[in-house]
Write a protein that holds these residues in place. Sequence first.
Motif, short mmCIF file in Angstrom:
data_model
loop_
_atom_site.label_atom_id
_atom_site.label_comp_id
_atom_site.label_asym_id
_atom_site.label_seq_id
_atom_site.Cartn_x
_atom_site.Cartn_y
_atom_site.Cartn_z
N PRO A 1 57.65 24.33 33.60
CA PRO A 1 56.77 23.64 34.57
C PRO A 1 56.28 24.61 35.64
CG PRO A 1 59.06 23.09 35.01
CD PRO A 1 59.06 23.90 33.76
N LYS A 2 55.05 24.42 36.07
CA LYS A 2 54.45 25.33 37.06
C LYS A 2 54.13 24.66 38.39
CE LYS A 2 54.47 28.54 33.92
NZ LYS A 2 55.50 29.61 33.97
N THR A 3 54.06 23.33 38.39
CA THR A 3 53.71 22.60 39.61
C THR A 3 54.81 21.58 39.92
OG1 THR A 3 52.55 20.83 38.42
CG2 THR A 3 51.27 22.81 39.03
N PRO A 4 54.88 21.09 41.15
CA PRO A 4 55.90 20.08 41.48
C PRO A 4 55.86 18.85 40.58
CG PRO A 4 54.97 20.98 43.50
CD PRO A 4 54.16 21.55 42.37
N SER A 5 54.66 18.34 40.31
CA SER A 5 54.55 17.13 39.46
C SER A 5 55.03 17.41 38.05
CB SER A 5 53.11 16.63 39.44
OG SER A 5 52.75 16.11 40.70
N SER A 6 54.61 18.54 37.48
CA SER A 6 55.03 18.86 36.11
C SER A 6 56.53 19.13 36.06
CB SER A 6 54.25 20.07 35.58
OG SER A 6 54.52 21.24 36.33
N ALA A 7 57.10 19.66 37.14
CA ALA A 7 58.54 19.89 37.18
C ALA A 7 59.30 18.57 37.12
CB ALA A 7 58.91 20.65 38.46
N ILE A 8 58.81 17.57 37.85
CA ILE A 8 59.47 16.25 37.85
C ILE A 8 59.37 15.60 36.48
CG2 ILE A 8 59.43 13.94 38.85
CD1 ILE A 8 60.49 16.15 40.73
#
Length: 453
Positions: free
Chosen positions: A91-98
Amino acid sequence: MFKKFTNACVNIVQKYLPDAFIFCIILTILVFIVAMPVTGMNPIQVANSWGSKIWDLLGFSMQMALVLVLGTALATAPLVKRAINAAAGVPKTPSSAIVFITVVSMIACWLNWGFGLVVGAILAKEIARKVKGVDYRLLIASAYSGFVVWHAGFSGSIPLQLASYNDKINEQTAGAITESIPTSQTIFSVWNIIIVVAIIVVIAFINSKMHPTPEDTVTVDPKLLADPEAVETKATTPAEKLENSPVLSLITAILAIVYLIYNFASTGNFNLSLNIVNLIFLTLGIIFHGTPISYVRAITDAAKNAGGIILQFPFYAGIMGIMTAAGPNGHSLAGAISDFFVNISNQTTFPLFTFLSAGIVNFFVPSGGGQWVVQAPIVMPAGNSLGVSPAVSAMAIAWGDAWTNMLQPFWALPALGIAGLGARDIMGYCAIVLIVTGVIIGCGFLFLVPFLA
């Protein structure tokens, strides 16, 4: 609107949810008071029910402590750290990490709950180090949210018990189950798979939408999450050479591997019990740390996080003792809760009300096996009399048991220990997961089960 509601839940929990141990004490006081009028027991009898059972979870407490300690120690091995680091780089962004941690944790917990709890928390911790701007509390909450599907998966204690029928199950269900129920009717039933998939998809989306705005985001300095660097010293004495001998680690690992192969071959299935999961963690930890002394140091560091489990699990055993104790009138508190929902049910609503009653009982009896012993003698015969499939009745108990874990800190303790957080840090987000999954599971029992079971 959704973010405002989420923030309100988080703020309320942050202000009013005490430490997990205090929560445990409050539950103890509550069941102590309520048990007396419901069961007809006097205070001395209730106290005896508590004290006589307080040490009944010692074996399980050790198992859970080992899940935390062995899993954490394995994650600190150099090779494993590199693998986790690579996965955390997806994941590269906060949303994609979640989204990523939610899906990984859900799948891992469905495969095996002990494995999922540890892997989800460790991976989330590493993602927090790599992805800038991701909220650490929500990340750990998302990892823990995967636990909501565990009892509908490969390691679900209730469906696995039903698949291995014996006289004990017949006795536990008051004669309602007289033959084995294959997992094709429980774990792998069409309606159960649909509910699991729906939860994975919806909760991944919901969790990502709960991410706070940048000004409200709580991040952690990556340096604080870094594991201590291993200290290498040159072995000079015979004792130090033994401590740093990879041969000793190899011999121990071979012994464990031989047993694991024999166990799986002799039983004819790949049943990952908690003991087997811990043995796998232990074996891999010994292998990947290379030397005995390196593993000793890793275990010593990891054990520092097991305090919550050691302190709280005896109190939950005492609570379970009060909940399951029958008074002079023949009623137990847990049985009274189940009886209430059974009495207001019909064939259509019975699975839904069983699910809800199991969710309530789970607050006080947070153990799948313990909950089955409490509810099965009431729920299973009642379901049969209403024409409800035993597989559906049993899975309604299983889903209820898993559902309210989203507000019950008992099972979150290993993940919180790994993350270095308290229950109040994640339970506001988990409350949203509880609401959403409750709607999905409830609709599944009302609208899917009548047509697909």
